[in-house]
Design a protein around this motif. Structure first.
Motif, PDB file in Angstrom:
ATOM      1  N   GLY A   1      54.823 -29.114  21.950  1.00 20.78           N
ATOM      2  CA  GLY A   1      53.808 -28.515  23.130  1.00 20.78           C
ATOM      3  C   GLY A   1      53.637 -29.663  24.001  1.00 20.78           C
ATOM      4  N   GLY A   2      52.986 -29.421  24.839  1.00 19.03           N
ATOM      5  CA  GLY A   2      52.588 -30.370  26.124  1.00 19.03           C
ATOM      6  C   GLY A   2      51.693 -31.436  25.409  1.00 19.03           C
ATOM      7  N   ILE A   3      51.761 -32.507  26.338  1.00 21.21           N
ATOM      8  CA  ILE A   3      50.954 -33.519  25.866  1.00 21.21           C
ATOM      9  C   ILE A   3      49.402 -33.628  25.869  1.00 21.21           C
ATOM     10  N   ASP A   4      49.007 -32.489  26.527  1.00 25.59           N
ATOM     11  CA  ASP A   4      47.613 -32.484  26.599  1.00 25.59           C
ATOM     12  C   ASP A   4      47.003 -31.710  25.167  1.00 25.59           C
ATOM     13  N   HIS A   5      48.017 -31.474  24.439  1.00 26.15           N
ATOM     14  CA  HIS A   5      47.414 -30.899  22.960  1.00 26.15           C
ATOM     15  C   HIS A   5      47.552 -31.881  21.951  1.00 26.15           C
ATOM     16  N   ILE A   6      47.924 -33.293  22.036  1.00 23.50           N
ATOM     17  CA  ILE A   6      47.791 -34.168  21.112  1.00 23.50           C
ATOM     18  C   ILE A   6      46.528 -34.743  20.724  1.00 23.50           C
TER      19      ILE A   6
ATOM     20  N   GLY B   1      40.410 -16.559  20.581  1.00 24.60           N
ATOM     21  CA  GLY B   1      39.745 -17.823  20.045  1.00 24.60           C
ATOM     22  C   GLY B   1      39.784 -18.902  20.967  1.00 24.60           C
ATOM     23  N   HIS B   2      40.754 -18.909  21.886  1.00 23.62           N
ATOM     24  CA  HIS B   2      40.856 -20.169  22.626  1.00 23.62           C
ATOM     25  C   HIS B   2      39.709 -20.138  23.755  1.00 23.62           C
ATOM     26  N   LEU B   3      39.038 -20.901  23.434  1.00 20.09           N
ATOM     27  CA  LEU B   3      37.683 -21.283  24.466  1.00 20.09           C
ATOM     28  C   LEU B   3      38.071 -21.997  25.777  1.00 20.09           C
TER      29      LEU B   3
ATOM     30  N   ALA C   1      51.808 -17.315  33.142  1.00 18.12           N
ATOM     31  CA  ALA C   1      51.900 -18.599  33.035  1.00 18.12           C
ATOM     32  C   ALA C   1      52.295 -19.222  34.197  1.00 18.12           C
ATOM     33  N   HIS C   2      51.833 -20.508  34.583  1.00 18.69           N
ATOM     34  CA  HIS C   2      51.945 -21.335  35.805  1.00 18.69           C
ATOM     35  C   HIS C   2      53.272 -22.049  35.668  1.00 18.69           C
ATOM     36  N   ILE C   3      53.784 -22.606  36.687  1.00 13.92           N
ATOM     37  CA  ILE C   3      55.280 -23.336  36.592  1.00 13.92           C
ATOM     38  C   ILE C   3      54.970 -24.616  35.773  1.00 13.92           C
ATOM     39  N   GLY C   4      53.701 -25.069  35.451  1.00 15.17           N
ATOM     40  CA  GLY C   4      53.418 -26.334  34.567  1.00 15.17           C
ATOM     41  C   GLY C   4      53.919 -25.807  32.914  1.00 15.17           C
ATOM     42  N   ASN C   5      53.150 -24.691  32.616  1.00 14.53           N
ATOM     43  CA  ASN C   5      53.221 -24.111  31.188  1.00 14.53           C
ATOM     44  C   ASN C   5      54.841 -23.760  31.009  1.00 14.53           C
ATOM     45  N   LEU C   6      55.320 -23.225  32.020  1.00 12.77           N
ATOM     46  CA  LEU C   6      57.089 -23.107  32.089  1.00 12.77           C
ATOM     47  C   LEU C   6      57.755 -24.432  31.690  1.00 12.77           C
ATOM     48  N   ARG C   7      57.187 -25.323  32.239  1.00 17.74           N
ATOM     49  CA  ARG C   7      58.070 -26.752  31.758  1.00 17.74           C
ATOM     50  C   ARG C   7      57.973 -26.823  30.393  1.00 17.74           C
ATOM     51  N   ALA C   8      57.001 -26.595  29.537  1.00 19.90           N
ATOM     52  CA  ALA C   8      56.758 -26.722  28.200  1.00 19.90           C
ATOM     53  C   ALA C   8      57.934 -25.817  27.524  1.00 19.90           C
TER      54      ALA C   8
ATOM     55  N   SER D   1      46.265 -26.095  36.689  1.00 20.25           N
ATOM     56  CA  SER D   1      45.399 -25.675  35.607  1.00 20.25           C
ATOM     57  C   SER D   1      45.417 -23.907  35.783  1.00 20.25           C
ATOM     58  N   LYS D   2      45.439 -23.324  34.551  1.00 14.94           N
ATOM     59  CA  LYS D   2      45.665 -21.949  34.565  1.00 14.94           C
ATOM     60  C   LYS D   2      44.010 -21.516  34.857  1.00 14.94           C
ATOM     61  N   SER D   3      43.087 -22.286  34.180  1.00 18.41           N
ATOM     62  CA  SER D   3      41.910 -21.558  34.050  1.00 18.41           C
ATOM     63  C   SER D   3      41.291 -21.857  35.522  1.00 18.41           C
TER      64      SER D   3
ATOM     65  N   GLU E   1      55.998 -34.175  28.930  1.00 19.66           N
ATOM     66  CA  GLU E   1      54.840 -34.508  29.911  1.00 19.66           C
ATOM     67  C   GLU E   1      54.415 -33.509  31.000  1.00 19.66           C
ATOM     68  N   PHE E   2      53.637 -33.742  31.808  1.00 20.96           N
ATOM     69  CA  PHE E   2      53.186 -32.602  32.586  1.00 20.96           C
ATOM     70  C   PHE E   2      53.980 -32.526  34.076  1.00 20.96           C
ATOM     71  N   LEU E   3      53.991 -31.237  34.376  1.00 21.90           N
ATOM     72  CA  LEU E   3      54.416 -31.053  35.769  1.00 21.90           C
ATOM     73  C   LEU E   3      53.135 -31.106  36.852  1.00 21.90           C
ATOM     74  N   VAL E   4      53.206 -31.948  37.614  1.00 24.92           N
ATOM     75  CA  VAL E   4      52.075 -32.275  38.660  1.00 24.92           C
ATOM     76  C   VAL E   4      52.466 -31.843  40.004  1.00 24.92           C
TER      77      VAL E   4
HETATM   78  P1  AMP Z   1      48.465 -22.506  27.285  1.00 22.11           P
HETATM   79  O1  AMP Z   1      49.007 -21.218  27.901  1.00 22.11           O
HETATM   80  O2  AMP Z   1      47.367 -23.053  28.314  1.00 22.11           O
HETATM   81  O3  AMP Z   1      47.881 -22.744  25.992  1.00 22.11           O
HETATM   82  O4  AMP Z   1      49.567 -23.830  27.659  1.00 22.11           O
HETATM   83  C1  AMP Z   1      50.813 -23.363  27.311  1.00 22.11           C
HETATM   84  C2  AMP Z   1      51.714 -24.473  27.046  1.00 22.11           C
HETATM   85  O5  AMP Z   1      51.928 -25.256  28.382  1.00 22.11           O
HETATM   86  C3  AMP Z   1      51.118 -25.746  26.372  1.00 22.11           C
HETATM   87  O6  AMP Z   1      52.163 -26.493  25.369  1.00 22.11           O
HETATM   88  C4  AMP Z   1      50.462 -26.756  27.320  1.00 22.11           C
HETATM   89  O7  AMP Z   1      50.610 -28.217  26.489  1.00 22.11           O
HETATM   90  C5  AMP Z   1      51.639 -26.827  28.361  1.00 22.11           C
HETATM   91  N1  AMP Z   1      51.165 -27.019  29.651  1.00 22.11           N
HETATM   92  C6  AMP Z   1      49.923 -26.779  30.206  1.00 22.11           C
HETATM   93  N2  AMP Z   1      49.946 -27.382  31.704  1.00 22.11           N
HETATM   94  C7  AMP Z   1      51.013 -27.851  31.682  1.00 22.11           C
HETATM   95  C8  AMP Z   1      51.674 -28.672  32.886  1.00 22.11           C
HETATM   96  N3  AMP Z   1      50.914 -28.971  34.223  1.00 22.11           N
HETATM   97  N4  AMP Z   1      52.737 -29.316  32.500  1.00 22.11           N
HETATM   98  C9  AMP Z   1      53.542 -29.027  31.358  1.00 22.11           C
HETATM   99  N5  AMP Z   1      53.076 -28.233  30.539  1.00 22.11           N
HETATM  100  C10 AMP Z   1      51.921 -27.868  30.445  1.00 22.11           C
END
Ligand code: AMP
Ligand code: ZN
Length: 485
Positions: A243-248, A76-78, A41-48, A286-288, A276-279
């Motif tokens: 979840g994070g806003i990217d999922h909306i 299944g997560h492409l 997990a990156h620190i952005g994910n950990l914000r979620a 981005s994890k990918s 919201e996101f951590l930037v």
């Molecule tokens: P994933 O492991 O990619 O499925 O993402 C796990 C969670 O982290 C999801 O709820 C995402 O919306 C959230 N997320 C991904 N990137 C960020 C970020 N930079 N800041 C905050 N949340 C994020």
């Protein structure tokens, strides 16, 4: 003091702050999208997940029992949140020469190790996608029986034109989604926004995990797992999905379409809570892409995991948060001052109060607690809640013992180990063997420095740092401290 009662949450569905009303007044059902376990997990994910934790702890404070369900995506997560690209798990396993299950297990453990260090409570149910394939198949059968699917090119698609509410969450226009074509559009799709429920054919022949299904041997689309597992563990309608806003626009939009077209019940979920996101440097982490910061990388820089938790709580979950090492350093200093202040208060007390605030029903400490609760009740305002903590412990009108009791009570939501901070005593309680080892290494390092063997001296410092022990060279010799304080 009794439970506070006025809790409001911002609901993405409707885009406004609403009073929280649970379906069952005693108990809240909460589903949070969990990690895709193909990497750390990156620190952005950990914000979620800190946001989910803040939500769970706040709900408990407001008197609810919480059924908190989190999925683990291990199939299944492409690489694209829609249906494009390769399965992230398969690609990661190939790159690392491991099986998909080995990769999933390793990163699932790593994830929970991170969340534990951040004082994020364990969900009541952790469910793995690969262990719920029969539930997903049953759900797709229900969606199919209700006339929302078609099969093309070997895959089962959800037909968004059969679901008029499609896109309500993200305020997307169904008409545009029907026609809007993406550049690398899958030619099997009838509408641009249609998505795959079950793959038997993909562009990639190397799909490692496949299962039999009524539509042929294959694997599920990414979105179906969250519908299937939340329906299983929380029922056909439940309170909160996070979840994070990217999922909306894609993932959660598709989850709603699947769940409501299977059950015929709406709304499937009452409140949608999105962080919201951590930037970093105004960019997305981005994890990918592979270039990201992990919790361990912060620890390696000398931070304590709770410095990061404190940093996150200092921002409101619905505001973008800009990360930098300097800003994290600020959080670290603030946490250190917090500890100093608590220890000072503790030194003024005959005995340290235990957790809880039963005796604080009146007086200035209680006023702080009420404002603290009001801040949390106002859409989880952790920055205001932290400000109340600071006000409390600095207020000369509040008796030290009461200040500590109220601070410990606040900590049930903040999760900053304040009771431990208050009694922390530099080296007391350390394992004597560890103390001896540290002293020995410091001596060896001094000798190495004397012999100008700086490589060895640095190696010793780094070795101790990786154990959370920081060395400080001063006029009186070398002192050490834990990275936390
Ligand atoms: P994933 O492991 O990619 O499925 O993402 C796990 C969670 O982290 C999801 O709820 C995402 O919306 C959230 N997320 C991904 N990137 C960020 C970020 N930079 N800041 C905050 N949340 C994020
Ligand atoms: Zn999900």
């Amino acid at each position: 003091m009794g439970n506070p009662s006025k809790l409001s949450l911002y609901n993405t569905l409707g885009r406004q702050i609403q009073p929280f009303v649970a379906l069952d007044p005693q108990k809240v059902g909460l589903y949070g999208c969990g990690p895709t376990v193909y990497n750390y997990a990156h620190i952005g994910n950990l914000r979620a997940y800190v946001t989910h934790d803040l939500l769970v702890r706040t709900l408990r404070r407001f008197g609810y029992a919480v059924d908190y369900v989190m999925n683990i995506t291990d199939v299944g997560h492409l690489s694209d949140d829609a249906d494009e690209g390769e399965d992230k798990m398969v690609r990661s396993a190939e790159e690392r020469g491991k099986t998909v299950m080995e990769i999933a297990e390793f990163y699932t453990q790593a994830f929970f190790h991170d969340t534990e260090q951040l004082n994020i409570g364990k969900p009541s149910v952790v469910c793995r996608a690969t262990e719920h394939i029969p539930e997903m198949i049953e759900l797709i059968k229900r969606i199919e029986a209700n006339g929302h699917t078609y099969t093309a090119g070997g895959n089962v698609y959800f037909d968004i034109s059969t679901f008029p509410r499609y896109g309500d969450l993200a305020k997307l226009r169904l008409e545009e989604l029907k026609t809007g074509a993406r550049i690398d559009e899958d030619s099997n799709k009838r509408n641009g926004g249609d998505f795959v429920l079950w793959f038997t054919k993909s562009k990639f022949e190397n799909q490692a995990l496949v299962w039999d299904s009524p539509w042929g041997r294959g694997y599920p689309g990414w979105h179906i797992e969250c519908s299937a597992m939340s329906l299983k563990y929380l029922g056909e309608q439940f309170d909160i999905h996070a979840g994070g806003i990217d999922h909306i626009p894609v993932h959660h939009t598709n989850e709603i379409a699947q769940s409501e077209s299977a059950t015929g019940k709406s709304p499937w979920v009452s409140y949608w809570v999105h962080n919201e996101f951590l930037v970093i440097d105004r960019g997305k982490m981005s994890k990918s892409s592979g270039s990201f910061l992990t919790l361990q990388s912060l620890i390696d820089e000398g931070f304590h995991p709770l410095d990061y938790r404190y940093f996150l709580l200092g921002g409101h979950y619905r505001s973008q948060l800009q990360f930098s090492m300097e800003a994290l350093g600020g959080a670290k200093n603030a946490r250190r001052s917090l500890g100093d202040r608590l220890r000072h208060l503790a030194s003024l007390c005959d005995d340290i109060p235990s957790l809880g605030s039963e005796n604080l029903s009146q007086g200035p400490a209680n006023d702080y607690l009420e404002r603290f609760n009001a801040a949390l009740g106002d859409d989880l305002s952790s920055p205001r809640a932290l400000a109340e903590l600071w006000g409390l412990i600095r207020d000369p009108q509040v008796e030290p013992r009461e200040a500590l009791a109220a601070a410990f009570d606040m900590d049930q939501v903040l999760g900053l180990n304040l009771a431990e901070e208050a009694v922390y005593d530099a080296n007391a309680g350390e394992d004597p063997a560890l103390l001896a080892q540290i002293e020995e290494l410091i001596q060896e390092r001094n000798q190495a420095k004397g012999a100008k063997n700086f490589a060895r001296a640095d190696e010793i410092r780094d070795q101790l740092k990786s154990q959370g022990i920081l060395l400080e060279d001063g006029p009186k010799g070398t002192a050490w401290k834990r990275a936390s304080l």
